[in-house]
Design a protein around this motif. Sequence first.
Motif, PDB file in Angstrom:
ATOM      1  N   GLY A 270      45.682  32.533  30.165  1.00  0.00           N
ATOM      2  CA  GLY A 270      46.285  33.889  30.231  1.00  0.00           C
ATOM      3  C   GLY A 270      45.992  34.411  31.745  1.00  0.00           C
ATOM      4  N   ALA A 271      45.512  33.748  32.670  1.00  0.00           N
ATOM      5  CA  ALA A 271      45.417  34.077  34.009  1.00  0.00           C
ATOM      6  C   ALA A 271      44.994  33.074  34.777  1.00  0.00           C
ATOM      7  CB  ALA A 271      44.579  35.169  34.142  1.00  0.00           C
ATOM      8  N   CYS A 272      45.151  33.200  36.107  1.00  0.00           N
ATOM      9  CA  CYS A 272      44.474  32.049  36.856  1.00  0.00           C
ATOM     10  C   CYS A 272      43.051  32.679  37.317  1.00  0.00           C
ATOM     11  CB  CYS A 272      45.345  32.028  38.420  1.00  0.00           C
ATOM     12  SG  CYS A 272      45.592  33.618  39.095  1.00  0.00           S
ATOM     13  N   THR A 273      42.636  31.862  38.190  1.00  0.00           N
ATOM     14  CA  THR A 273      41.007  32.396  38.732  1.00  0.00           C
ATOM     15  C   THR A 273      41.130  33.373  39.400  1.00  0.00           C
ATOM     16  OG1 THR A 273      41.343  30.922  40.670  1.00  0.00           O
ATOM     17  CG2 THR A 273      40.136  29.774  39.096  1.00  0.00           C
ATOM     18  N   THR A 274      42.030  33.827  40.048  1.00  0.00           N
ATOM     19  CA  THR A 274      42.129  35.322  40.823  1.00  0.00           C
ATOM     20  C   THR A 274      41.960  36.200  39.428  1.00  0.00           C
ATOM     21  OG1 THR A 274      43.478  34.391  42.667  1.00  0.00           O
ATOM     22  CG2 THR A 274      43.484  36.852  42.222  1.00  0.00           C
ATOM     23  N   GLY A 275      42.993  36.135  38.616  1.00  0.00           N
ATOM     24  CA  GLY A 275      43.103  37.136  37.455  1.00  0.00           C
ATOM     25  C   GLY A 275      42.002  37.224  36.667  1.00  0.00           C
ATOM     26  N   HIS A 276      41.406  35.953  36.252  1.00  0.00           N
ATOM     27  CA  HIS A 276      40.245  36.296  35.629  1.00  0.00           C
ATOM     28  C   HIS A 276      38.762  36.667  36.342  1.00  0.00           C
ATOM     29  CE1 HIS A 276      41.350  35.129  31.508  1.00  0.00           C
ATOM     30  NE2 HIS A 276      41.984  33.963  31.851  1.00  0.00           N
ATOM     31  N   ALA A 277      38.469  35.751  37.426  1.00  0.00           N
ATOM     32  CA  ALA A 277      37.411  36.019  38.110  1.00  0.00           C
ATOM     33  C   ALA A 277      37.330  37.404  38.883  1.00  0.00           C
ATOM     34  CB  ALA A 277      37.236  35.118  38.933  1.00  0.00           C
ATOM     35  N   LEU A 278      38.530  37.726  39.584  1.00  0.00           N
ATOM     36  CA  LEU A 278      38.330  38.915  40.471  1.00  0.00           C
ATOM     37  C   LEU A 278      38.685  40.229  39.627  1.00  0.00           C
ATOM     38  CD1 LEU A 278      40.166  37.631  43.773  1.00  0.00           C
ATOM     39  CD2 LEU A 278      37.661  38.142  43.271  1.00  0.00           C
TER      40      LEU A 278
ATOM     41  N   GLY B 296      39.571  40.467  36.138  1.00  0.00           N
ATOM     42  CA  GLY B 296      38.709  40.485  34.724  1.00  0.00           C
ATOM     43  C   GLY B 296      37.448  40.835  34.940  1.00  0.00           C
ATOM     44  N   GLY B 297      36.759  40.083  35.977  1.00  0.00           N
ATOM     45  CA  GLY B 297      35.362  40.461  36.288  1.00  0.00           C
ATOM     46  C   GLY B 297      35.180  41.802  36.832  1.00  0.00           C
ATOM     47  N   ALA B 298      36.134  42.342  37.544  1.00  0.00           N
ATOM     48  CA  ALA B 298      35.942  43.853  38.129  1.00  0.00           C
ATOM     49  C   ALA B 298      36.219  44.834  36.965  1.00  0.00           C
ATOM     50  CB  ALA B 298      36.995  44.090  39.209  1.00  0.00           C
ATOM     51  N   MET B 299      36.804  44.448  35.634  1.00  0.00           N
ATOM     52  CA  MET B 299      37.363  45.244  34.680  1.00  0.00           C
ATOM     53  C   MET B 299      36.000  45.048  33.382  1.00  0.00           C
ATOM     54  SD  MET B 299      41.209  45.024  34.775  1.00  0.00           S
ATOM     55  CE  MET B 299      41.597  46.163  33.233  1.00  0.00           C
ATOM     56  N   LEU B 300      35.009  43.907  33.949  1.00  0.00           N
ATOM     57  CA  LEU B 300      34.184  43.558  32.820  1.00  0.00           C
ATOM     58  C   LEU B 300      34.578  43.063  31.510  1.00  0.00           C
ATOM     59  CD1 LEU B 300      31.191  46.192  33.704  1.00  0.00           C
ATOM     60  CD2 LEU B 300      31.452  43.839  34.551  1.00  0.00           C
ATOM     61  N   ASN B 301      35.843  42.339  31.766  1.00  0.00           N
ATOM     62  CA  ASN B 301      36.491  41.620  30.488  1.00  0.00           C
ATOM     63  C   ASN B 301      35.349  40.452  30.084  1.00  0.00           C
ATOM     64  OD1 ASN B 301      38.005  40.116  28.583  1.00  0.00           O
ATOM     65  ND2 ASN B 301      39.970  40.955  29.630  1.00  0.00           N
ATOM     66  N   PRO B 302      35.017  40.427  28.978  1.00  0.00           N
ATOM     67  CA  PRO B 302      34.261  39.266  28.542  1.00  0.00           C
ATOM     68  C   PRO B 302      34.810  38.117  28.551  1.00  0.00           C
ATOM     69  CG  PRO B 302      33.901  41.168  26.743  1.00  0.00           C
ATOM     70  CD  PRO B 302      35.085  41.705  27.960  1.00  0.00           C
ATOM     71  N   ALA B 303      36.126  37.886  28.300  1.00  0.00           N
ATOM     72  CA  ALA B 303      36.886  36.551  28.188  1.00  0.00           C
ATOM     73  C   ALA B 303      37.008  36.218  29.562  1.00  0.00           C
ATOM     74  CB  ALA B 303      38.188  36.864  27.450  1.00  0.00           C
ATOM     75  N   SER B 304      37.365  37.226  30.374  1.00  0.00           N
ATOM     76  CA  SER B 304      37.583  36.749  31.991  1.00  0.00           C
ATOM     77  C   SER B 304      36.244  36.163  32.411  1.00  0.00           C
ATOM     78  CB  SER B 304      37.951  38.112  32.603  1.00  0.00           C
ATOM     79  OG  SER B 304      39.469  38.038  32.333  1.00  0.00           O
ATOM     80  N   LEU B 305      34.946  37.064  32.449  1.00  0.00           N
ATOM     81  CA  LEU B 305      33.686  36.662  32.646  1.00  0.00           C
ATOM     82  C   LEU B 305      33.098  35.160  32.376  1.00  0.00           C
ATOM     83  CD1 LEU B 305      31.704  39.814  32.055  1.00  0.00           C
ATOM     84  CD2 LEU B 305      32.720  38.884  34.211  1.00  0.00           C
ATOM     85  N   ILE B 306      33.605  34.745  31.096  1.00  0.00           N
ATOM     86  CA  ILE B 306      33.386  33.380  30.818  1.00  0.00           C
ATOM     87  C   ILE B 306      34.442  32.700  31.265  1.00  0.00           C
ATOM     88  CG2 ILE B 306      33.533  31.948  28.449  1.00  0.00           C
ATOM     89  CD1 ILE B 306      32.567  34.258  26.834  1.00  0.00           C
ATOM     90  N   ALA B 307      35.673  32.824  31.064  1.00  0.00           N
ATOM     91  CA  ALA B 307      36.587  31.953  32.130  1.00  0.00           C
ATOM     92  C   ALA B 307      36.219  31.765  33.445  1.00  0.00           C
ATOM     93  CB  ALA B 307      37.979  32.663  31.992  1.00  0.00           C
ATOM     94  N   GLY B 308      35.891  32.851  33.979  1.00  0.00           N
ATOM     95  CA  GLY B 308      35.545  32.762  35.594  1.00  0.00           C
ATOM     96  C   GLY B 308      34.278  31.715  35.666  1.00  0.00           C
ATOM     97  N   ALA B 309      33.285  31.847  34.703  1.00  0.00           N
ATOM     98  CA  ALA B 309      32.076  31.195  34.708  1.00  0.00           C
ATOM     99  C   ALA B 309      32.439  29.522  34.616  1.00  0.00           C
ATOM    100  CB  ALA B 309      30.953  31.333  33.881  1.00  0.00           C
TER     101      ALA B 309
END
Length: 162
Positions: free
Chosen positions: A123-131, A133-146
């Motif tokens: 649903g997104a690349c590392t930029t989309g998830h980590a930067l 999604g992480g900035a928006m504190l999206n739980p799925a993005s935080l897990i994906a980034g990790a």
Amino acid sequence: MEISIWNGYVAGFAIGMFVILHFWLLGKPAGCSTGYGNLCGLAFPKVKFFRIGEYSNLNNSKLWFLIGIPLGGLVSALSSIDSWHLSFDMGLYEQVLPQTYSAKAIWLIFGGMLLGFGARLAGACTTGHALVGGAMLNPASLIAGAVFFTSALITTHLLFGF
């Protein structure tokens, strides 16, 4: 010849401000994998995998964001002409990639296709998830980034023994 690079804190702050301003001005999170999917959807309109709803046309910010990435790199390179030169040196990757240019190209294209498929699947690349999604504190993005960064650390250790 001395090569000057941006301070990591300044670059990180600039990226963070871009993410915030992009969302504030456009009302949409930044990210480039959707733009890449849009570009593929325009090139291959019959492939359902690339159809991304309303964004599968030329009038969308994700596609222009994707186009702006290499253009920004080109402007940066041309503005620092004293410290920039064209090179096919792959650094550490020379140890693990095939030695011929054609084999390297095939290997890198295949890797890029896998990355694109994974980004579309996630649903997104590392930029989309980590930067973003992480900035928006999206739980799925935080897990994906990790998961992305853990996988990168393990892969780097397996390839190079760091």
